[in-house]
Design a protein around this motif. Structure first.
Motif, PDB file in Angstrom:
ATOM      1  N   ALA A 137       0.831  -1.206   0.000  1.00  0.00           N
ATOM      2  CA  ALA A 137       0.000   0.000   0.000  1.00  0.00           C
ATOM      3  C   ALA A 137       0.870   1.261   0.000  1.00  0.00           C
ATOM      4  O   ALA A 137       0.603   2.200  -0.759  1.00  0.00           O
ATOM      5  N   SER A 138       1.914   1.293   0.814  1.00  0.00           N
ATOM      6  CA  SER A 138       2.791   2.472   0.848  1.00  0.00           C
ATOM      7  C   SER A 138       3.599   2.605  -0.436  1.00  0.00           C
ATOM      8  O   SER A 138       3.808   3.714  -0.935  1.00  0.00           O
ATOM      9  N   LEU A 139       4.065   1.492  -0.963  1.00  0.00           N
ATOM     10  CA  LEU A 139       4.802   1.542  -2.231  1.00  0.00           C
ATOM     11  C   LEU A 139       3.929   2.174  -3.315  1.00  0.00           C
ATOM     12  O   LEU A 139       4.371   3.069  -4.052  1.00  0.00           O
ATOM     13  N   LYS A 140       2.670   1.729  -3.410  1.00  0.00           N
ATOM     14  CA  LYS A 140       1.755   2.271  -4.418  1.00  0.00           C
ATOM     15  C   LYS A 140       1.441   3.738  -4.159  1.00  0.00           C
ATOM     16  O   LYS A 140       1.359   4.536  -5.101  1.00  0.00           O
ATOM     17  N   LEU A 141       1.262   4.101  -2.887  1.00  0.00           N
ATOM     18  CA  LEU A 141       0.987   5.494  -2.535  1.00  0.00           C
ATOM     19  C   LEU A 141       2.082   6.415  -3.063  1.00  0.00           C
ATOM     20  O   LEU A 141       1.796   7.407  -3.746  1.00  0.00           O
ATOM     21  N   PHE A 142       3.319   6.098  -2.772  1.00  0.00           N
ATOM     22  CA  PHE A 142       4.419   6.968  -3.183  1.00  0.00           C
ATOM     23  C   PHE A 142       4.654   6.903  -4.690  1.00  0.00           C
ATOM     24  O   PHE A 142       4.984   7.921  -5.308  1.00  0.00           O
ATOM     25  N   GLU A 143       4.471   5.759  -5.295  1.00  0.00           N
ATOM     26  CA  GLU A 143       4.612   5.660  -6.750  1.00  0.00           C
ATOM     27  C   GLU A 143       3.552   6.497  -7.458  1.00  0.00           C
ATOM     28  O   GLU A 143       3.851   7.201  -8.429  1.00  0.00           O
ATOM     29  N   ARG A 144       2.310   6.454  -6.961  1.00  0.00           N
ATOM     30  CA  ARG A 144       1.241   7.275  -7.561  1.00  0.00           C
ATOM     31  C   ARG A 144       1.546   8.765  -7.411  1.00  0.00           C
ATOM     32  O   ARG A 144       1.121   9.571  -8.239  1.00  0.00           O
ATOM     33  N   ALA A 145       2.268   9.124  -6.368  1.00  0.00           N
ATOM     34  CA  ALA A 145       2.621  10.534  -6.139  1.00  0.00           C
ATOM     35  C   ALA A 145       3.827  10.966  -6.967  1.00  0.00           C
ATOM     36  O   ALA A 145       4.259  12.110  -6.871  1.00  0.00           O
ATOM     37  N   GLY A 146       4.363  10.049  -7.769  1.00  0.00           N
ATOM     38  CA  GLY A 146       5.474  10.405  -8.651  1.00  0.00           C
ATOM     39  C   GLY A 146       6.848  10.044  -8.124  1.00  0.00           C
ATOM     40  O   GLY A 146       7.860  10.295  -8.791  1.00  0.00           O
ATOM     41  N   PHE A 147       6.924   9.446  -6.928  1.00  0.00           N
ATOM     42  CA  PHE A 147       8.225   9.026  -6.403  1.00  0.00           C
ATOM     43  C   PHE A 147       8.729   7.852  -7.226  1.00  0.00           C
ATOM     44  O   PHE A 147       7.954   6.990  -7.641  1.00  0.00           O
ATOM     45  N   GLU A 148      10.035   7.823  -7.446  1.00  0.00           N
ATOM     46  CA  GLU A 148      10.651   6.749  -8.217  1.00  0.00           C
ATOM     47  C   GLU A 148      11.578   5.941  -7.328  1.00  0.00           C
ATOM     48  O   GLU A 148      12.295   6.501  -6.481  1.00  0.00           O
ATOM     49  N   ARG A 149      11.573   4.627  -7.550  1.00  0.00           N
ATOM     50  CA  ARG A 149      12.448   3.752  -6.771  1.00  0.00           C
ATOM     51  C   ARG A 149      13.899   4.027  -7.161  1.00  0.00           C
ATOM     52  O   ARG A 149      14.251   3.982  -8.335  1.00  0.00           O
ATOM     53  N   ALA A 150      14.719   4.297  -6.151  1.00  0.00           N
ATOM     54  CA  ALA A 150      16.129   4.586  -6.386  1.00  0.00           C
ATOM     55  C   ALA A 150      17.014   3.389  -6.047  1.00  0.00           C
ATOM     56  O   ALA A 150      18.184   3.367  -6.409  1.00  0.00           O
ATOM     57  N   GLY A 151      16.460   2.409  -5.343  1.00  0.00           N
ATOM     58  CA  GLY A 151      17.235   1.229  -4.980  1.00  0.00           C
ATOM     59  C   GLY A 151      16.583   0.494  -3.826  1.00  0.00           C
ATOM     60  O   GLY A 151      15.552   0.916  -3.302  1.00  0.00           O
ATOM     61  N   VAL A 152      17.224  -0.603  -3.434  1.00  0.00           N
ATOM     62  CA  VAL A 152      16.744  -1.401  -2.312  1.00  0.00           C
ATOM     63  C   VAL A 152      17.897  -1.597  -1.339  1.00  0.00           C
ATOM     64  O   VAL A 152      19.010  -1.947  -1.739  1.00  0.00           O
ATOM     65  N   LEU A 153      17.612  -1.362  -0.070  1.00  0.00           N
ATOM     66  CA  LEU A 153      18.581  -1.627   0.991  1.00  0.00           C
ATOM     67  C   LEU A 153      18.216  -2.981   1.588  1.00  0.00           C
ATOM     68  O   LEU A 153      17.184  -3.128   2.246  1.00  0.00           O
ATOM     69  N   LYS A 154      19.032  -3.963   1.318  1.00  0.00           N
ATOM     70  CA  LYS A 154      18.735  -5.336   1.732  1.00  0.00           C
ATOM     71  C   LYS A 154      18.967  -5.522   3.232  1.00  0.00           C
ATOM     72  O   LYS A 154      19.934  -5.001   3.784  1.00  0.00           O
ATOM     73  N   ASP A 155      18.034  -6.246   3.866  1.00  0.00           N
ATOM     74  CA  ASP A 155      18.139  -6.560   5.302  1.00  0.00           C
ATOM     75  C   ASP A 155      18.412  -5.316   6.132  1.00  0.00           C
ATOM     76  O   ASP A 155      19.232  -5.320   7.046  1.00  0.00           O
ATOM     77  N   TRP A 156      17.699  -4.242   5.874  1.00  0.00           N
ATOM     78  CA  TRP A 156      17.959  -2.932   6.467  1.00  0.00           C
ATOM     79  C   TRP A 156      17.356  -2.763   7.863  1.00  0.00           C
ATOM     80  O   TRP A 156      17.916  -2.103   8.713  1.00  0.00           O
ATOM     81  N   VAL A 157      16.200  -3.363   8.084  1.00  0.00           N
ATOM     82  CA  VAL A 157      15.469  -3.166   9.335  1.00  0.00           C
ATOM     83  C   VAL A 157      15.187  -4.524   9.980  1.00  0.00           C
ATOM     84  O   VAL A 157      14.765  -5.458   9.301  1.00  0.00           O
ATOM     85  N   TRP A 158      15.405  -4.603  11.287  1.00  0.00           N
ATOM     86  CA  TRP A 158      15.032  -5.802  12.034  1.00  0.00           C
ATOM     87  C   TRP A 158      13.623  -5.601  12.551  1.00  0.00           C
ATOM     88  O   TRP A 158      13.359  -4.688  13.332  1.00  0.00           O
ATOM     89  N   ALA A 159      12.690  -6.424  12.121  1.00  0.00           N
ATOM     90  CA  ALA A 159      11.296  -6.315  12.556  1.00  0.00           C
ATOM     91  C   ALA A 159      10.634  -7.675  12.424  1.00  0.00           C
ATOM     92  O   ALA A 159      10.956  -8.448  11.511  1.00  0.00           O
ATOM     93  N   ASP A 160       9.717  -7.950  13.302  1.00  0.00           N
ATOM     94  CA  ASP A 160       8.962  -9.208  13.269  1.00  0.00           C
ATOM     95  C   ASP A 160       9.874 -10.431  13.292  1.00  0.00           C
ATOM     96  O   ASP A 160       9.606 -11.437  12.631  1.00  0.00           O
ATOM     97  N   GLY A 161      10.984 -10.335  14.006  1.00  0.00           N
ATOM     98  CA  GLY A 161      11.883 -11.469  14.158  1.00  0.00           C
ATOM     99  C   GLY A 161      12.744 -11.786  12.958  1.00  0.00           C
ATOM    100  O   GLY A 161      13.308 -12.881  12.858  1.00  0.00           O
ATOM    101  N   ARG A 162      12.854 -10.840  12.039  1.00  0.00           N
ATOM    102  CA  ARG A 162      13.704 -11.065  10.854  1.00  0.00           C
ATOM    103  C   ARG A 162      14.169  -9.733  10.278  1.00  0.00           C
ATOM    104  O   ARG A 162      13.613  -8.677  10.579  1.00  0.00           O
ATOM    105  N   PHE A 163      15.204  -9.802   9.451  1.00  0.00           N
ATOM    106  CA  PHE A 163      15.644  -8.605   8.740  1.00  0.00           C
ATOM    107  C   PHE A 163      14.728  -8.374   7.550  1.00  0.00           C
ATOM    108  O   PHE A 163      14.323  -9.321   6.869  1.00  0.00           O
ATOM    109  N   ARG A 164      14.414  -7.100   7.325  1.00  0.00           N
ATOM    110  CA  ARG A 164      13.515  -6.731   6.235  1.00  0.00           C
ATOM    111  C   ARG A 164      14.222  -5.732   5.325  1.00  0.00           C
ATOM    112  O   ARG A 164      14.952  -4.862   5.792  1.00  0.00           O
ATOM    113  N   SER A 165      13.982  -5.841   4.053  1.00  0.00           N
ATOM    114  CA  SER A 165      14.559  -4.916   3.077  1.00  0.00           C
ATOM    115  C   SER A 165      13.632  -3.729   2.883  1.00  0.00           C
ATOM    116  O   SER A 165      12.413  -3.840   3.030  1.00  0.00           O
ATOM    117  N   VAL A 166      14.216  -2.584   2.568  1.00  0.00           N
ATOM    118  CA  VAL A 166      13.430  -1.384   2.300  1.00  0.00           C
ATOM    119  C   VAL A 166      13.808  -0.822   0.935  1.00  0.00           C
ATOM    120  O   VAL A 166      14.951  -0.903   0.508  1.00  0.00           O
TER     121      VAL A 166
END
Length: 179
Positions: A137-166
């Motif tokens: 939902a957030s990815l679509k929100l920002f994409e609809r607003a014209g934001f462009e993906r610049a990259g992915v930070l792998k295993d950036w955040v520890w949440a829900d018992g695992r590393f998550r990419s952003v």
């Protein structure tokens, strides 16, 4: 001049009456992975935060605005500029709408108003954000607003018992004149 309202909502400065709203949502552990905060805030800390916001973005490096339904005066969320860098003319952006008011276009409308304010009033060159790659939902929100993906930070955040990419997103103000 950028407006901070439309027919449906307005973005407004924090008020002392917003303490209960902030206390509830800032202390929700389910949201901590999004905000990159890992402990609850005290009411005193939030009172100081509200008072500090009055100093303005050029002093604090951030701006939190409440998303309020016009007419009803109901606060439905917050929208932020953070990591404000006036020299490089950029800031991070984040938006939160309470679950009962999600999927009504309010985040999109608030984001549009904030982008206009950031580019039109603060004269920023770009806005950026980091979004969990599973937060469709957030990815679509920002994409609809014209934001462009610049990259992915792998295993950036520890949440829900695992590393998550952003995913890193940017919106460049193409109307800004080159200096």
């Amino acid at each position: 001049m950028a407006r901070l309202s439309n027919d449906e909502l307005r973005l407004r400065q924090l008020e002392p009456d917003d303490l209960d709203f902030l206390y509830r949502w800032e202390n929700d552990p389910l949201l901590w992975s999004v905000s990159e905060f890992v402990a609850p805030y005290s009411q005193n800390a939030l009172k100081a935060y509200i008072e500090n916001e009055l100093k303005g973005i050029f002093v604090t490096g951030q701006l939190r605005l409440m998303i309020e339904l016009k007419g009803a005066g109901i606060v439905v969320g917050t929208i932020d500029l953070f990591d404000f860098d006036p020299m490089s003319k950029r800031a991070g952006v984040g938006v939160f709408v309470v679950p009962d008011f999600q999927r009504r276009g309010l985040a999109s409308a608030a984001l549009s108003l904030l982008v206009d304010y950031a580019f039109g009033h603060l004269n920023l060159r770009q806005l950026h954000c980091k979004i969990d790659v599973d937060n469709v939902a957030s990815l679509k929100l920002f994409e609809r607003a014209g934001f462009e993906r610049a990259g992915v930070l792998k295993d950036w955040v520890w949440a829900d018992g695992r590393f998550r990419s952003v995913a890193m997103y940017q919106l460049i103000n193409i109307k800004e004149e080159k200096v």
